[in-house]
Design a protein around this motif. Structure first.
Motif, mmCIF file in Angstrom:
data_model
loop_
_atom_site.group_PDB
_atom_site.id
_atom_site.type_symbol
_atom_site.label_atom_id
_atom_site.label_comp_id
_atom_site.label_asym_id
_atom_site.label_seq_id
_atom_site.Cartn_x
_atom_site.Cartn_y
_atom_site.Cartn_z
ATOM 1 N N TYR A 131 -49.990 -32.168 16.935
ATOM 2 C CA TYR A 131 -48.590 -32.064 16.501
ATOM 3 C C TYR A 131 -47.851 -33.357 16.871
ATOM 4 O O TYR A 131 -48.085 -33.901 17.940
ATOM 5 C CB TYR A 131 -47.919 -30.865 17.190
ATOM 6 C CG TYR A 131 -46.525 -30.600 16.675
ATOM 7 C CD1 TYR A 131 -46.315 -29.779 15.569
ATOM 8 C CD2 TYR A 131 -45.427 -31.194 17.285
ATOM 9 C CE1 TYR A 131 -45.040 -29.547 15.085
ATOM 10 C CE2 TYR A 131 -44.147 -30.968 16.811
ATOM 11 C CZ TYR A 131 -43.954 -30.150 15.712
ATOM 12 O OH TYR A 131 -42.685 -29.930 15.225
ATOM 13 N N PRO A 132 -46.990 -33.871 15.993
ATOM 14 C CA PRO A 132 -46.586 -33.338 14.688
ATOM 15 C C PRO A 132 -47.513 -33.714 13.539
ATOM 16 O O PRO A 132 -47.433 -33.116 12.480
ATOM 17 C CB PRO A 132 -45.200 -33.970 14.486
ATOM 18 C CG PRO A 132 -45.313 -35.295 15.182
ATOM 19 C CD PRO A 132 -46.166 -35.047 16.380
ATOM 20 N N ASP A 133 -48.377 -34.724 13.756
ATOM 21 C CA ASP A 133 -49.281 -35.155 12.680
ATOM 22 C C ASP A 133 -50.625 -34.460 12.822
ATOM 23 O O ASP A 133 -51.103 -34.233 13.945
ATOM 24 C CB ASP A 133 -49.483 -36.669 12.727
ATOM 25 C CG ASP A 133 -48.186 -37.448 12.634
ATOM 26 O OD1 ASP A 133 -47.195 -36.879 12.138
ATOM 27 O OD2 ASP A 133 -48.161 -38.616 13.069
ATOM 28 N N ALA A 134 -51.231 -34.144 11.687
ATOM 29 C CA ALA A 134 -52.544 -33.503 11.723
ATOM 30 C C ALA A 134 -53.252 -33.773 10.405
ATOM 31 O O ALA A 134 -52.640 -34.205 9.416
ATOM 32 C CB ALA A 134 -52.405 -31.997 11.963
ATOM 33 N N TYR A 135 -54.547 -33.508 10.425
ATOM 34 C CA TYR A 135 -55.367 -33.670 9.219
ATOM 35 C C TYR A 135 -56.184 -32.405 9.022
ATOM 36 O O TYR A 135 -56.925 -31.991 9.922
ATOM 37 C CB TYR A 135 -56.297 -34.883 9.354
ATOM 38 C CG TYR A 135 -57.200 -35.107 8.159
ATOM 39 C CD1 TYR A 135 -56.670 -35.428 6.906
ATOM 40 C CD2 TYR A 135 -58.585 -34.988 8.287
ATOM 41 C CE1 TYR A 135 -57.494 -35.642 5.815
ATOM 42 C CE2 TYR A 135 -59.417 -35.209 7.195
ATOM 43 C CZ TYR A 135 -58.859 -35.530 5.960
ATOM 44 O OH TYR A 135 -59.677 -35.723 4.878
#
Length: 301
Positions: free
Chosen positions: A132-136
Motif C-alpha cells: 500500500y498504496p501501490d501494488a501490482y
C-alpha cells in the motif's frame, strides 16, 4: 428515488436495483488499459493494465469510505448461530439494507447476488494485496485475490483487538467483498478491522460476496429447458426398439451435450460494469499526475 427489492436466490440473496443509473462507487475506464475507481466525487483508485495484459498496476489514494456503518459488538452477538445458513442470511439481509440506504456503494440498476463464499485459502493469504498504496496484481502468475481500498489496520489497533475477541468467541461478522471482473478478483468493501482480526487470530473470516447476477427469469427458463430435456430423453428411450440401442444412445448423448452447452453459457455472475472516464485518457493522465506522480513515473520506467 432508488429502491432495492430482495428475493431468494440460489445459495444467497438476490437484489433487484431500480432508480440508480449511476452508482456512487463505480469503475471508470479509458483506452490503453487505464481505469479508476471513483466514490462519489472522490478518486479512490487508479489502475493501469500491463501492456501485454500480464497484470494491472494500482494506486490507492486513501480516500475510500465504507458504505456500511460500524458494526457494534452487541449486534454481532445477537446474530446466531454463527456460520449457519440462517446466520449468513441475516447478515446478507442486513448488508443489503445498509447498501440500499448508503450513498457510497456500488449498486446500480440491474440484478445482483449477495451470498456466502468459501474462498480458496490463497485468496486471503498469498493473493491478499498488502502492499500500500501501490501494488501490482499479477495475472501472469494467476492473481485472484482480495484488494483492500484502504490500508489494513495493525493487529494491535483498538478496534482490531475488539474484533479479535469476537473471532475467538466465533461471533465475528463476515467481511463484504465485491467481485470485480476487471481485476479478476475481489475488492474489500467492508470489514477491514474484521479481516485484520481474523488474520491475526489465524482463522479464515466468513465472507459475503456481492456480484452482478442474472435475471431470475433466466433461471426459470433453464428449469423449463431441463423439463423439456428430460421429456425428450424419455421419448428417445421409448424409440430404442425402433431405432436400435446404439442410435438411441447417440441421440440421447447429442441432446445431453446441447443442454450442457446451454447451461455452460449461462454464468451465475456477470461482468462488472464500467463507465467511460469523462475526458478519456487526458483526464486520467491529469488526475494520475496530481495524486500519484511518483507512481506514474515508475510505470514509465
Amino acid at each position: 428515488m432508488h429502491r432495492v427489492n430482495l428475493y431468494a436466490a440460489e445459495g444467497g440473496l438476490g437484489l433487484v436495483v431500480t432508480g440508480r443509473t449511476m452508482p456512487d462507487l463505480r469503475l471508470e475506464v479509458a483506452s490503453g488499459g487505464r481505469m479508476l475507481l471513483r466514490q462519489q466525487s472522490r478518486l479512490v483508485l487508479l489502475g493501469k493494465v500491463h501492456r501485454w495484459n500480464y497484470g494491472v498496476h494500482v494506486h490507492r489514494t486513501g480516500d475510500y469510505l465504507s458504505p456500511l456503518p460500524p458494526l457494534r459488538a452487541h449486534h454481532a452477538r445477537q446474530v446466531t448461530p454463527p456460520g449457519s445458513a440462517a446466520w449468513f442470511d441475516r447478515w446478507a439481509h442486513q448488508f443489503a439494507s445498509w447498501l440500499d440506504d448508503a450513498d457510497a456503494g456500488p449498486l446500480h440498476n440491474g440484478f445482483w447476488i449477495l451470498r456466502p463464499r468459501r474462498l480458496p485459502p490463497y485468496c486471503l493469504r498469498g493473493d491478499l494485496t498488502t502492499d500500500y498504496p501501490d501494488a501490482y496484481l499479477d495475472w501472469f502468475e494467476g492473481w485472484n485475490g482480495v484488494l483492500p481500498l484502504s490500508q489494513l489496520p495493525d493487529a494491535d489497533a483498538a478496534r482490531v483487538k475488539a474484533y479479535r475477541r469476537q473471532a475467538r468467541e466465533q461471533v465475528l461478522p463476515p467481511i463484504l467483498l465485491w467481485s470485480v471482473t476487471g481485476f479478476d478478483g475481489y475488492v474489500l468493501i467492508d470489514g477491514y478491522c474484521r479481516l485484520a482480526a481474523a488474520l491475526a487470530e489465524g482463522i479464515e473470516p466468513s465472507v459475503l460476496v456481492l456480484a452482478i447476477g442474472t435475471d431470475p427469469e433466466i433461471g426459470h427458463d433453464l428449469l423449463r429447458q431441463a423439463a423439456a430435456h428430460v421429456e425428450l430423453l424419455n421419448r428417445v428411450n421409448e424409440q430404442t426398439g425402433v431405432w436400435g440401442r446404439a442410435d438411441a444412445l447417440r441421440a440421447a448423448d447429442g441432446l445431453t451435450r446441447r443442454f450442457a452447452n446451454a447451461c455452460a453459457d449461462l454464468p451465475e455472475e456477470q461482468r462488472t460494469r464500467a463507465w467511460p472516464i469523462r475526458g478519456g485518457v487526458r483526464t486520467w493522465e491529469q488526475q494520475a499526475a496530481n495524486v500519484a506522480h511518483a507512481w506514474v513515473a515508475k510505470l514509465k520506467e
